[in-house]
Design a protein around this motif. Structure first.
Motif, PDB file in Angstrom:
ATOM      1  N   ILE A  34       0.952  -0.973   0.242  1.00  0.00           N
ATOM      2  CA  ILE A  34       0.217  -0.198  -0.008  1.00  0.00           C
ATOM      3  C   ILE A  34       0.323   1.350  -0.193  1.00  0.00           C
ATOM      4  O   ILE A  34       0.996   2.326  -0.807  1.00  0.00           O
ATOM      5  CB  ILE A  34      -1.018  -0.279   1.071  1.00  0.00           C
ATOM      6  CG1 ILE A  34      -1.856  -1.392   1.239  1.00  0.00           C
ATOM      7  CG2 ILE A  34      -1.765   1.493   1.173  1.00  0.00           C
ATOM      8  CD1 ILE A  34      -2.834  -1.437   2.061  1.00  0.00           C
ATOM      9  N   GLU A  35       2.243   0.748   0.602  1.00  0.00           N
ATOM     10  CA  GLU A  35       2.980   2.228   1.139  1.00  0.00           C
ATOM     11  C   GLU A  35       4.044   2.586  -0.171  1.00  0.00           C
ATOM     12  O   GLU A  35       3.885   4.248  -0.660  1.00  0.00           O
ATOM     13  CB  GLU A  35       3.758   2.204   1.387  1.00  0.00           C
ATOM     14  CG  GLU A  35       2.444   2.202   3.723  1.00  0.00           C
ATOM     15  CD  GLU A  35       1.844   3.187   3.582  1.00  0.00           C
ATOM     16  OE1 GLU A  35       3.034   4.131   3.440  1.00  0.00           O
ATOM     17  OE2 GLU A  35       0.455   3.538   3.499  1.00  0.00           O
ATOM     18  N   GLN A  36       3.995   1.261  -1.382  1.00  0.00           N
ATOM     19  CA  GLN A  36       4.749   2.284  -1.849  1.00  0.00           C
ATOM     20  C   GLN A  36       4.632   1.561  -3.217  1.00  0.00           C
ATOM     21  O   GLN A  36       5.498   1.795  -3.936  1.00  0.00           O
ATOM     22  CB  GLN A  36       6.459   0.710  -1.402  1.00  0.00           C
ATOM     23  CG  GLN A  36       7.183   1.466  -0.122  1.00  0.00           C
ATOM     24  CD  GLN A  36       7.996   1.070   0.526  1.00  0.00           C
ATOM     25  OE1 GLN A  36       8.671   0.550  -0.513  1.00  0.00           O
ATOM     26  NE2 GLN A  36       8.325   1.040   2.081  1.00  0.00           N
ATOM     27  N   GLY A  37       3.474   0.871  -3.404  1.00  0.00           N
ATOM     28  CA  GLY A  37       3.413  -0.033  -5.057  1.00  0.00           C
ATOM     29  C   GLY A  37       2.518   0.719  -5.958  1.00  0.00           C
ATOM     30  O   GLY A  37       2.240   2.136  -5.213  1.00  0.00           O
ATOM     31  N   THR A  38       2.225   0.880  -6.796  1.00  0.00           N
ATOM     32  CA  THR A  38       2.148   2.194  -8.089  1.00  0.00           C
ATOM     33  C   THR A  38       0.565   1.176  -8.313  1.00  0.00           C
ATOM     34  O   THR A  38      -0.112   0.570  -8.008  1.00  0.00           O
ATOM     35  CB  THR A  38       2.152   1.007  -8.909  1.00  0.00           C
ATOM     36  OG1 THR A  38       4.396   0.883  -9.135  1.00  0.00           O
ATOM     37  CG2 THR A  38       2.086   1.777 -10.594  1.00  0.00           C
ATOM     38  N   GLU A  39      -0.079   2.559  -8.702  1.00  0.00           N
ATOM     39  CA  GLU A  39      -0.971   2.780  -8.342  1.00  0.00           C
ATOM     40  C   GLU A  39      -1.999   3.047  -9.767  1.00  0.00           C
ATOM     41  O   GLU A  39      -1.198   3.872  -9.759  1.00  0.00           O
ATOM     42  CB  GLU A  39      -1.534   3.581  -6.729  1.00  0.00           C
ATOM     43  CG  GLU A  39      -1.008   4.609  -7.385  1.00  0.00           C
ATOM     44  CD  GLU A  39      -1.496   6.101  -6.448  1.00  0.00           C
ATOM     45  OE1 GLU A  39      -2.407   6.815  -5.882  1.00  0.00           O
ATOM     46  OE2 GLU A  39      -1.272   6.142  -4.771  1.00  0.00           O
ATOM     47  N   LYS A  40      -3.182   2.758 -10.197  1.00  0.00           N
ATOM     48  CA  LYS A  40      -4.038   2.680 -10.978  1.00  0.00           C
ATOM     49  C   LYS A  40      -5.214   2.739 -10.391  1.00  0.00           C
ATOM     50  O   LYS A  40      -6.504   1.908 -10.458  1.00  0.00           O
ATOM     51  CB  LYS A  40      -4.148   1.907 -11.837  1.00  0.00           C
ATOM     52  CG  LYS A  40      -2.681   1.605 -12.172  1.00  0.00           C
ATOM     53  CD  LYS A  40      -2.485   1.111 -14.065  1.00  0.00           C
ATOM     54  CE  LYS A  40      -0.876   1.273 -14.941  1.00  0.00           C
ATOM     55  NZ  LYS A  40      -0.798   0.558 -15.874  1.00  0.00           N
TER      56      LYS A  40
END
Length: 85
Positions: A34-40
């Motif tokens: 959640i803190e470091q992932g790629t979001e779309k």
């Protein structure tokens, strides 16, 4: 659990906890995701976050989430692939 990235509490649904257990995903891995992932984003509140973990063979790990008064983790996936990639 709290997300500093989104500045909001995290709620993990029963379904997501079951998926975490069946896929051996720890709470610390989930928080890192959640803190470091790629979001779309799908729209203003629904989105996915994905992240590769070197020590796991089932990459990419991903969550489907809703951003409301809390960040609600609806499900947790492995062997994830972004659409249209």
């Amino acid at each position: 659990m709290y997300s500093h990235r989104f500045n909001i509490d995290i709620h993990i649904t029963r379904h997501a906890r079951e998926r975490m257990a069946s896929r051996n995903i720890t709470e610390s891995e989930l928080l890192e995701l959640i803190e470091q992932g790629t979001e779309k984003y799908k729209d203003d509140i629904r989105f996915w976050i994905a992240r590769h973990f070197e020590n796991r063979q089932d990459n990419l790990l991903s969550v489907a989430a809703v951003l409301e008064e809390k960040l609600v983790v609806k499900t947790v996936m492995h062997h994830f692939e972004w659409e249209n990639e």
